[in-house]
Design an enzyme around this catalytic site. Structure first.
Site, PDB file in Angstrom:
ATOM      1  N   SER A 210       0.869  -1.186  -0.270  1.00 38.31           N
ATOM      2  CA  SER A 210      -0.114   0.077  -0.051  1.00 38.31           C
ATOM      3  C   SER A 210       0.922   1.229   0.019  1.00 38.31           C
ATOM      4  O   SER A 210       2.162   1.144   0.056  1.00 38.31           O
ATOM      5  CB  SER A 210      -0.873  -0.061   1.159  1.00 38.31           C
ATOM      6  OG  SER A 210      -0.143   0.190   2.418  1.00 38.31           O
ATOM      7  N   LYS A 211       0.229   2.484   0.324  1.00 36.45           N
ATOM      8  CA  LYS A 211       0.940   3.581   0.005  1.00 36.45           C
ATOM      9  C   LYS A 211       2.097   3.943   1.074  1.00 36.45           C
ATOM     10  O   LYS A 211       3.027   4.389   0.952  1.00 36.45           O
ATOM     11  CB  LYS A 211       0.123   4.768  -0.157  1.00 36.45           C
ATOM     12  CG  LYS A 211      -0.740   5.060  -1.541  1.00 36.45           C
ATOM     13  CD  LYS A 211      -1.449   6.268  -1.689  1.00 36.45           C
ATOM     14  CE  LYS A 211      -2.279   6.090  -3.024  1.00 36.45           C
ATOM     15  NZ  LYS A 211      -3.319   7.381  -2.828  1.00 36.45           N
ATOM     16  N   ARG A 212       1.686   3.260   2.432  1.00 37.01           N
ATOM     17  CA  ARG A 212       2.525   3.474   3.485  1.00 37.01           C
ATOM     18  C   ARG A 212       3.906   2.612   3.074  1.00 37.01           C
ATOM     19  O   ARG A 212       4.935   2.889   3.844  1.00 37.01           O
ATOM     20  CB  ARG A 212       1.828   2.741   4.741  1.00 37.01           C
ATOM     21  CG  ARG A 212       1.732   1.299   4.810  1.00 37.01           C
ATOM     22  CD  ARG A 212       1.320   0.724   6.056  1.00 37.01           C
ATOM     23  NE  ARG A 212       1.056  -0.624   6.254  1.00 37.01           N
ATOM     24  CZ  ARG A 212       0.095  -1.464   5.525  1.00 37.01           C
ATOM     25  NH1 ARG A 212      -1.041  -0.760   5.005  1.00 37.01           N
ATOM     26  NH2 ARG A 212       0.170  -2.716   5.689  1.00 37.01           N
ATOM     27  N   GLY A 214       5.399   3.052   0.304  1.00 31.67           N
ATOM     28  CA  GLY A 214       6.069   3.533  -1.018  1.00 31.67           C
ATOM     29  C   GLY A 214       5.714   3.176  -2.084  1.00 31.67           C
ATOM     30  O   GLY A 214       6.308   3.354  -3.078  1.00 31.67           O
TER      31      GLY A 214
END
Length: 441
Positions: A210-212, A214
């Site tokens: 996910s975006k967490r 990167g």
């Protein structure tokens, strides 16, 4: 890789039936990302929204075959029946599925649903193996919405059939969709393609990417200094193996790749490994190619620009720069000592090394280096001169090397001192020494 190995086609379709998500910017990011990665599609890009007539025709064909039906439930009744189905632990079925065309009203809004048959559905997945589902667990899916637009599940089946897709290779979050789509293929009397569902990529912590973590688009990795060959190689190795081998050229990857080498368990993203693989490809690539790719980063490192002479130094130094760089940003940082404008600012730790006796030694080195013949301005003879000087002064080489490096590079990353002198050239090296002596004398 699979298409190239087997003489097939790699086709690109933009699934843009969801108008809220399918913006021109999102489409451009897909196309530009694939182009940059070197994943060139064969033939023209297919835009799903342009195939709406075929989707509607297929939905009507399913109704005619008895494998689809119109459902006139309003939103409230549908929500109530769905809640009952959920409570009873069964798939959704509309009461309209048992009625025929003669029972349809003359007007009113309706959706077209797929009429799930009895029995079970099985696929032989090239990665996951044999997978089966009870059809009673599948909802009667909506194929056409009330406004006549197709849903994803119908559109992909129709488009894959029309495009002649033989192998659907995708993430295993679509595995259950393969069961549903197989039924639609069969309901239309079409051959079902081969499926291969690849495990998703997880973050370093083992959780879904996910975006967490990167998890960015291809353009972000491009901007971080990765090159297409390196990133492709790393992506191929996520969840696929061919013995212990890590590094593949594109031709070698095509030759080695097989669906049987894909593992079922999710791969974990490892940024250190990604950088290592990228660095190996930088080292393998041609000097002119890497220099051209690194130019945006060289300009960013040198916002005031650099001369053609400095650029020529960088070009001549590529064999030194590439093995010490994992990304193109590293190339630019490692090359900074070659492109700096004189007089070079000497600050921080570098400044501390050019005080006291160091100035006298730099003055000696200026005289010593000025006497080196142009034909001897090479790493080995230069290193010998520096070593001899240190020994003549009965001091460790660090007492010579630290101030000389500060004068030549200003503390920027750089290779061995003899290589620095050689790559800067005699004139530039003496000029930087002169600047330093005039500043700190």
């Amino acid at each position: 890789l699979y298409a190239r190995k087997h003489g097939g086609q790699f086709l690109l379709r933009i699934e843009d039936t969801d108008k809220k998500r399918s913006t021109p910017e999102a489409t451009a990011a897909i196309i530009e990302g694939l182009d940059w990665l070197g994943l060139k599609a064969d033939g023209d890009i297919v835009y799903q929204s342009q195939n709406a007539e075929d989707h509607v025709k297929a939905a009507n064909d399913l109704i005619a075959r008895g494998n689809g039906y119109r459902c006139y439930l309003n939103a409230e009744d549908q929500a109530a029946l769905r809640e009952i189905s959920k409570t009873e632990g069964r798939a959704f079925r509309s009461p309209w599925r048992e009625l025929g065309a003669s029972d349809y009203p003359d007007g009113g809004d309706y959706v077209v649903r797929f009429k799930v048959p009895e029995g079970a559905t099985q696929i032989d997945d090239a990665v996951q193996g044999s997978v089966s589902w009870q059809n009673s667990d599948f909802d009667d899916l909506i194929l056409l919405r009330a406004d006549g637009s197709p849903t994803y599940m119908l559109a992909v089946v129709v488009d894959d059939h029309n495009m002649g897709i033989s192998h659907v290779i995708r993430g295993d979050d679509h595995l259950i969709n393969a069961g549903r789509q197989s039924l639609i293929y069969q309901g239309l009397g079409w051959d079902v393609p081969e499926f291969a569902h690849v495990a998703l990529i997880h973050g370093p912590d083992g959780k879904k990417l996910s975006k967490r973590h990167g998890a960015l688009g291809a353009d972000a990795y491009r901007d971080e200094g990765y090159i297409p060959d390196g990133l492709r190689n790393y992506l191929m190795k996520l969840g696929w193996a061919s013995g212990d081998r890590e590094i593949f050229t594109n031709e070698e990857a095509i030759e080695a790749f097989s669906l049987s080498g894909i593992v079922k368990s999710p791969a974990r993203l490892d940024f250190e490994k990604m950088a290592y693989v990228n660095g190996q490809h930088i080292a393998m690539s041609g000097n002119d190619y890497i220099l051209d790719a690194a130019m945006p980063f060289l300009r960013a490192e040198n916002p005031d620009g650099f001369s053609d002479v400095a650029l020529a130094r960088v070009k001549a130094s590529m064999d030194d720069l590439k093995p010490r760089s994992k990304t193109l940003i590293d190339i630019a940082k490692q090359a900074f000592y070659l492109t700096r404008h004189r007089p070079i600012p000497i600050t921080g730790k570098a400044k501390k090394s050019v005080k006291g006796d160091a100035i006298l030694r730099l003055s000696d080195l200026h005289i010593l280096l000025e006497g080196v013949k142009d034909s001897q301005w090479l790493p080995e003879p230069l290193q010998a001169r520096l070593t001899e000087y240190a020994e003549s002064q009965s001091i460790g080489f660090g007492k010579v090397g630290q101030p000389l490096r500060a004068a030549l590079t200003g503390g920027a990353p750089s290779p061995d001192l003899a290589v620095v002198l050689y790559r800067l050239g005699k004139q530039e090296s003496l000029g930087r020494l002169t600047d330093c002596l005039e500043t700190f004398k």
